[in-house]
Motif scaffolding. Structure first.
Motif, mmCIF file in Angstrom:
data_model
loop_
_atom_site.group_PDB
_atom_site.id
_atom_site.type_symbol
_atom_site.label_atom_id
_atom_site.label_comp_id
_atom_site.label_asym_id
_atom_site.label_seq_id
_atom_site.Cartn_x
_atom_site.Cartn_y
_atom_site.Cartn_z
ATOM 1 N N GLY A 1 -63.401 -23.538 21.669
ATOM 2 C CA GLY A 1 -64.147 -24.571 22.382
ATOM 3 C C GLY A 1 -64.490 -25.807 21.575
ATOM 4 O O GLY A 1 -65.383 -26.556 21.959
ATOM 5 N N TYR A 2 -63.779 -26.006 20.462
ATOM 6 C CA TYR A 2 -64.046 -27.203 19.670
ATOM 7 C C TYR A 2 -62.923 -28.224 19.836
ATOM 8 O O TYR A 2 -61.767 -27.857 20.016
ATOM 9 C CB TYR A 2 -64.157 -26.866 18.180
ATOM 10 N N ALA A 3 -63.276 -29.498 19.737
ATOM 11 C CA ALA A 3 -62.267 -30.564 19.679
ATOM 12 C C ALA A 3 -62.036 -30.889 18.205
ATOM 13 O O ALA A 3 -62.988 -30.899 17.429
ATOM 14 C CB ALA A 3 -62.753 -31.803 20.414
ATOM 15 N N ILE A 4 -60.790 -31.150 17.821
ATOM 16 C CA ILE A 4 -60.540 -31.381 16.393
ATOM 17 C C ILE A 4 -61.015 -32.772 15.974
ATOM 18 O O ILE A 4 -61.516 -32.964 14.879
ATOM 19 C CB ILE A 4 -59.055 -31.134 16.023
ATOM 20 N N VAL A 5 -60.827 -33.758 16.870
ATOM 21 C CA VAL A 5 -61.350 -35.107 16.589
ATOM 22 C C VAL A 5 -62.018 -35.629 17.851
ATOM 23 O O VAL A 5 -61.919 -35.033 18.918
ATOM 24 C CB VAL A 5 -60.241 -36.095 16.159
ATOM 25 N N SER A 6 -62.665 -36.770 17.703
ATOM 26 C CA SER A 6 -63.398 -37.333 18.828
ATOM 27 C C SER A 6 -62.464 -38.069 19.787
ATOM 28 O O SER A 6 -62.567 -37.935 21.001
ATOM 29 C CB SER A 6 -64.477 -38.269 18.303
ATOM 30 N N GLY A 7 -61.550 -38.860 19.243
ATOM 31 C CA GLY A 7 -60.623 -39.607 20.093
ATOM 32 C C GLY A 7 -59.378 -39.963 19.309
ATOM 33 O O GLY A 7 -59.283 -39.679 18.110
ATOM 34 N N LYS B 1 -55.224 -35.780 24.287
ATOM 35 C CA LYS B 1 -55.941 -35.855 25.558
ATOM 36 C C LYS B 1 -55.547 -34.719 26.494
ATOM 37 O O LYS B 1 -56.404 -34.033 27.041
ATOM 38 C CB LYS B 1 -55.673 -37.195 26.234
ATOM 39 N N ASP B 2 -54.228 -34.515 26.659
ATOM 40 C CA ASP B 2 -53.789 -33.538 27.655
ATOM 41 C C ASP B 2 -54.220 -32.123 27.311
ATOM 42 O O ASP B 2 -54.483 -31.311 28.197
ATOM 43 C CB ASP B 2 -52.264 -33.597 27.819
ATOM 44 N N ASN B 3 -54.271 -31.796 26.001
ATOM 45 C CA ASN B 3 -54.662 -30.449 25.619
ATOM 46 C C ASN B 3 -56.168 -30.319 25.423
ATOM 47 O O ASN B 3 -56.661 -29.258 25.068
ATOM 48 C CB ASN B 3 -53.957 -30.042 24.322
ATOM 49 N N GLY B 4 -56.866 -31.409 25.612
ATOM 50 C CA GLY B 4 -58.314 -31.355 25.396
ATOM 51 C C GLY B 4 -58.672 -31.170 23.935
ATOM 52 O O GLY B 4 -59.716 -30.617 23.612
ATOM 53 N N TYR B 5 -57.796 -31.631 23.023
ATOM 54 C CA TYR B 5 -58.081 -31.503 21.591
ATOM 55 C C TYR B 5 -59.094 -32.557 21.126
ATOM 56 O O TYR B 5 -59.515 -32.556 19.975
ATOM 57 C CB TYR B 5 -56.801 -31.652 20.768
#
Lengths: 445, 288, 326
Positions: free
Chosen positions: A197-203, A242-246
């Protein structure tokens, strides 16, 4: 109305009187004109003057913010006009240094060697990062015309607690192995983080500087637009994020981006790409705390990034027409090449320029950093220089052009369009080329 | 057109006083106008990091003293910035309003050969996009040594085509040439007729244009920034811009405080002058 | 007849005299920059060079600009955004003028409202742009927060990368920033109307709406011309908000107006002053043509008719004289 007119008239008269009283400015003998876009360099010079009472010069500063887009027109005009008000020393930041050190305006710069600085030996002795020297070297004669005081080689700045949760360790060496080298390993790590449930970076803006710096060639080669495959791949990297929600799909310098520094976004964010200044001036202030335990303060560490890069930085240049070359030399040498404990960089690295306890920052000279203490409570006591000194060596100063600021902004605009699904990949590329040709007069290859 | 329908609908019961819908519309518009002001004032009391986290907040915070300290730091001198701006803006306002009225009077009251050509020229000048012109202007000012001189910012306002255009359009129906003729019969010179008969009639128009001229000049950043290179000459907007410095080092709290402070004089000027933009001011002199 | 003509001639010198300050100031400060701009459109001036030479094909810059897709696109944007903001703006301003100048409706707090409406124009464009960009922030921002929490949309909408949304927001900001200005101009125009006209209309029992449409509006024709022309010029030169709201006319050039285009030509990266100057001149021609159309539509038909009649009378008169001579 008559009263109003009377007031206006008397004001106008007072005004004329005041204007008549303003003395015509003569060329001041003991004044050094400095053009800068923040108070940083002028403040340093003031410190130098304060600690050297025999120096014999005062400074007159013209500070123009880059954020309003007026610094360059004003500086260009002042350099071209010359005369008593012309700058003796001027600053340029990474976004536009190429224009002043290598591009159209480089003819106005005085080579450090012409100031009387033994430049090659000084650079070697101070162990100045190569990218910084490359950028500050004028191609027409191969002479160094600008150097900085800050080093802006970048690292991966990550959250210790998230690293422990996902990989059971927060050791910088181990994490560097997880997120790099290369984008494949980075995205593999992103997938692992995503499962928890974590994103690797913000954008996508966070990885851009690393992507940009990894390319073989710059945007413009022989007056033609070149899209290096590694930069073109940013389209795909951004889309994947974006597509993978990373990522949280934020844009840098917006509220949502800042929010991710203290876990206020949609997903908790693992890390940011950045140099030391990003830690000092941006993440620390936005971490939601001022000491370990508060917000995310103290829960951070730095490790080698998947790809070396640098971001930002200020270069200091001298005007070739300066009448005060000796004074200018002393100041520039003190700022960019002095490795002693009295030099600017030692104080800058240890945060002692304005007294003890100031912000510690990475500096241009590796020699200075080697004898300085870069431990930060914000990084859980890690010595940031361990990572940032090598980081400066990974950065590449050879793939830049004076058009980068504008081409980058057009490029990222179209990448965002593609990522948001507003156009196809081909359309994005075609529109990008069209926009560059139309606004800058640079044809695509 | 829906507007006219609304106007018609409301007009039926107008005699009894204003329709509540008028107040509702006005209050909504008023709130929309107040919103950025309130945010600005609140942000003036918040710290940079608070603003970065939530730039829009309707609640004040506690950082006003800190922001004020930054504002009054070494590079920012609010008092001198205020006086410099005041000199420039007052000068610009006076030059543009007075001389534009005079020029409009010349265009209306007198029948001269080049009158129509001159008016066409004024319109043409107004239509040229300003960005590139400004390059030629500041290069020229550098050439003739008018940098760091407020006159370079003030005197060009004597030729303000848009203000002349407004004054002419206003004067066309408002000024009766019989009045001018009457003045001549009384033995007044042409210049006196202008100052004593024409100007009172033009009060609402002059007040309107004075407000616009003052506000525009007060907020002008581009030319002052390029022409004024000495700190002691900086105007308010230049000082605000200084606080922005660089994207990672912007003192947002202080910026908003500076913005708030620099808006206050505009409000004073506006409140003072808007008194003249009300019914009754111009009426006394208009006859026939 | 002969007498008045003599009189007119004797006063004509004041026309020149009173225009003199304008002319002198213009000659000193503006003529050179204007000519300079007109000239460099035909040269190769770009970059930081100060010297230039004339191009072998004098209209090369002009043809480059006219064939420039981004410039064409920016022209379309300019008109779109101008129309989107101008129509509601003039409608609202006229409505407010009708309300505020009506002698029958005594609206309370008029002064306060007039101050409030003009407020958006006082704040610098930079501040306004930042506030709106923050309002429409993505994925976190006040508007998105409201829309998502009230269930109007499921996921945050990216207002900042959507070309249509950006255009609408820019048009709204322009509308919001300028309707107060337009209202004040129109109100001051209405105040120049001879009050006796209103008094007699009231005696005749006219309703406020009738008074507004039959007396106020026709008497404000000259000021309406001013409003239309200046809005047109201002709209076609629209610069601040489109430049500041999303980075120099983004996203995807959706808010790039002609002026922003000219600015980016002149000040960004390549410093193509010659092309910027050529584009300025092209814009000048476009604005002049549009203004001429507005002047034509808004011309005073009575006056025109009168002049035509006079001329016809003269012609008939002279013809008759010719006929006599024959």
């Amino acid at each position: 109305m008559r009263k109003f007119l009377a007031v206006v008239l008397s004001l106008a008269m007072a005004l004329t009187a005041m204007l008549a009283a303003v003395p015509a400015f003569a060329a001041d003998e003991g004044v050094i004109n400095v053009y800068a876009f923040t108070t940083e360099v002028p403040d340093m010079i003031q410190k130098f003057i304060d600690s050297n009472p025999d120096f014999g010069y005062k400074i007159n500063t013209t500070i123009i913010a880059t954020t309003d887009g007026l610094y360059q027109p004003a500086l260009d005009q002042a350099l071209a006009a010359g005369g008593a008000d012309a700058p003796d020393i001027y600053c340029a930041e990474s976004a536009f240094i190429l224009k002043y050190a290598q591009g159209d305006m480089s003819e106005y710069a005085m080579a450090y060697s012409d100031l009387g600085i033994d430049i090659d030996n000084a650079i070697a002795a101070a162990d100045i990062a190569k990218y910084s020297v490359d950028i500050g070297t004028r191609p027409s004669d191969g002479k160094v015309v600008g150097l900085g005081y800050q080093a802006t080689g970048g690292a991966f700045i990550y959250r210790r607690s998230i690293a422990k949760d996902v990989w059971g360790t927060d050791d910088p060496a181990a994490i560097a192995e997880k997120v790099g080298p290369g984008w494949d390993k980075f995205f593999a790590a992103a997938a692992e983080l995503k499962t928890k449930g974590y994103a690797i970076v913000s954008g996508d803006g966070d990885i851009w500087h690393a992507v940009e710096n990894s390319s073989e060639s710059g945007w413009v080669v022989d007056d033609k637009l070149v899209i290096d495959p590694k930069r073109e791949a940013f389209l795909d990297l951004s889309k994947q994020l974006k597509d993978n929600g990373y990522s949280n799909d934020t844009q840098d310098w917006t509220e949502a981006w800042y929010a991710d520094m203290k876990d206020a976004g949609a997903q908790k964010v693992f890390g940011f790409f950045g140099p030391a200044w990003l830690i000092n001036y941006v993440i620390a202030g936005n971490s939601g705390g001022t000491q370990p335990g508060e917000g995310t303060y103290g829960d951070w560490a730095v490790c080698n990034p998947p790809i070396g890069f640098f971001w930002g930085g200020t270069w200091v240049l001298a005007n070739k027409d300066t009448q005060k070359a000796d004074a200018v030399k002393q100041i520039i040498e003190w700022i960019t090449l002095d490795t002693t404990e009295d030099g600017l960089q030692y104080k800058w690295a240890n945060g002692t320029l304005n007294g003890e306890g100031g912000t510690k920052d990475t500096v241009a000279s590796g020699t200075v950093m080697a004898k300085s203490n870069g431990e930060l409570a914000f990084l859980g006591g890690q010595n940031m220089f361990d990572i940032f000194v090598p980081a400066n060596q990974f950065a590449n100063g050879k793939n830049l052009t004076q058009y980068d600021e504008n081409i980058n902004s057009i490029w990222r605009d179209w990448v965002r369009q593609y990522t948001a699904g507003n156009c196809t990949r081909e359309e994005a590329l075609a529109s990008f080329k069209q926009a560059v040709t139309d606004t800058l007069g640079i044809e695509a290859q | 057109m829906s507007t006219s329908k609304i106007a018609l609908k409301h007009s039926n019961d107008m005699r009894k006083g204003a329709n509540p819908i008028i107040y509702i519309v006005c209050i909504i518009l008023g709130l929309l106008s107040l919103f950025p002001f309130w945010v600005m004032v609140c942000n003036a009391t918040r710290s940079t990091y608070e603003i970065q986290a939530h730039a829009i907040s309707f609640l004040p915070s506690v950082s006003l003293p800190t922001n004020y300290e930054i504002l009054n730091g070494k590079t920012f001198n609010a008092v001198s910035g205020f006086f410099n701006s005041l000199i420039v803006s007052t000068g610009v306002t006076f030059c543009s309003v007075y001389f534009s009225t005079l020029t409009a009077f010349a265009l209306i009251a007198y029948n001269w050969k080049l009158r129509q050509a001159f008016f066409t020229l004024i319109l043409a000048v107004m239509m040229i996009p300003a960005q590139v012109i400004s390059i030629g202007f500041y290069q020229f000012m550098y050439k003739i040594g008018m940098t760091n001189n407020f006159l370079a910012l003030i005197l060009p306002a004597i030729a303000s085509p848009m203000t002349v255009f407004f004054m002419r359009q206003y004067m066309l129906p408002a000024l009766s040439l019989d009045l001018v003729a009457a003045g001549r019969i009384d033995g007044a010179g042409e210049f006196r007729i202008f100052n004593q008969i024409v100007i009172p009639i033009m009060k609402p128009a002059m007040a309107t244009q004075a407000i616009f001229a003052f506000v525009n000049s007060w907020n002008e950043l581009f030319l002052p920034m390029i022409l004024l290179t000495r700190k002691e000459n900086y105007t308010m907007p230049i000082m605000v811009s200084l606080l922005k410095g660089d994207i990672y080092k912007t003192e947002y709290g202080a910026v908003y405080l500076a913005l708030t402070l620099s808006v206050l004089p505009l409000l004073v000027v506006y409140l003072t002058l808007s008194k003249y933009i009300v019914a009754g001011v111009a009426l006394g002199s208009v006859k026939g | 007849m002969a007498k008045t003509r003599v009189k007119a001639v004797s006063y004509a010198k004041y026309g020149y005299l009173f225009s003199l300050p304008f002319i002198v100031a213009y000659l000193i400060f503006s003529l050179y920059p204007t000519l300079y701009t007109a000239v460099i459109g035909f040269t190769d001036l770009k970059g930081v060079a100060r010297n230039f030479k004339f191009l072998a094909e004098p209209f090369k810059n002009f043809s480059i600009i006219l064939n420039n897709v981004t410039f064409q696109n920016s022209l379309v944007n300019t008109f779109e955004i101008w129309i989107m903001n101008f129509i509601p703006q003039i409608a609202l301003s006229l409505l407010l003028t009708a309300w505020f100048t009506s002698r029958a409706r005594r609206i309370r707090c008029q002064g306060a409202f007039k101050v409030l409406f003009y407020l958006p124009n006082i704040i610098t464009s930079a501040t306004v742009a930042i506030l709106f960009a923050t309002m429409f922030g993505y994925p976190i921002g006040p508007i998105n927060d409201i829309l998502v929490s009230t269930g109007m949309i499921e996921a945050p909408f990216n207002f900042l990368t959507s070309p249509i949304a950006a255009k609408l927001v820019v048009a709204f900001i322009q509308f919001w920033k300028w309707y107060g200005y337009t209202t004040i101009v129109l109100i001051s125009g209405a105040l120049g109307i001879n009050p006796e006209l209103f008094e007699s209309a009231e005696i005749d029992g006219a309703r406020p709406s009738q008074i507004f449409f039959r007396i106020t509006l026709p008497c404000m024709r000259t000021i309406l011309v001013f409003t239309l022309i200046t809005s047109l010029i201002g709209g076609l030169n629209m610069f601040d908000i489109p430049k500041l709201y999303i980075m120099d006319g983004g996203p995807a050039d959706a808010t790039k107006t002609a002026s922003v285009f000219i600015y980016t030509q002149a000040f960004k990266g390549a410093y193509l002053y010659n092309r910027a100057a050529a584009a300025s001149m092209i814009m000048f021609v476009i604005i002049a043509i549009c203004s001429a159309v507005v002047f034509f539509i808004m011309r005073d038909k009575h006056e025109v008719q009168q002049k035509r009649d006079e001329r016809r009378a003269k012609r008939i008169h002279s013809k008759r004289l010719e006929g006599l001579a024959e």
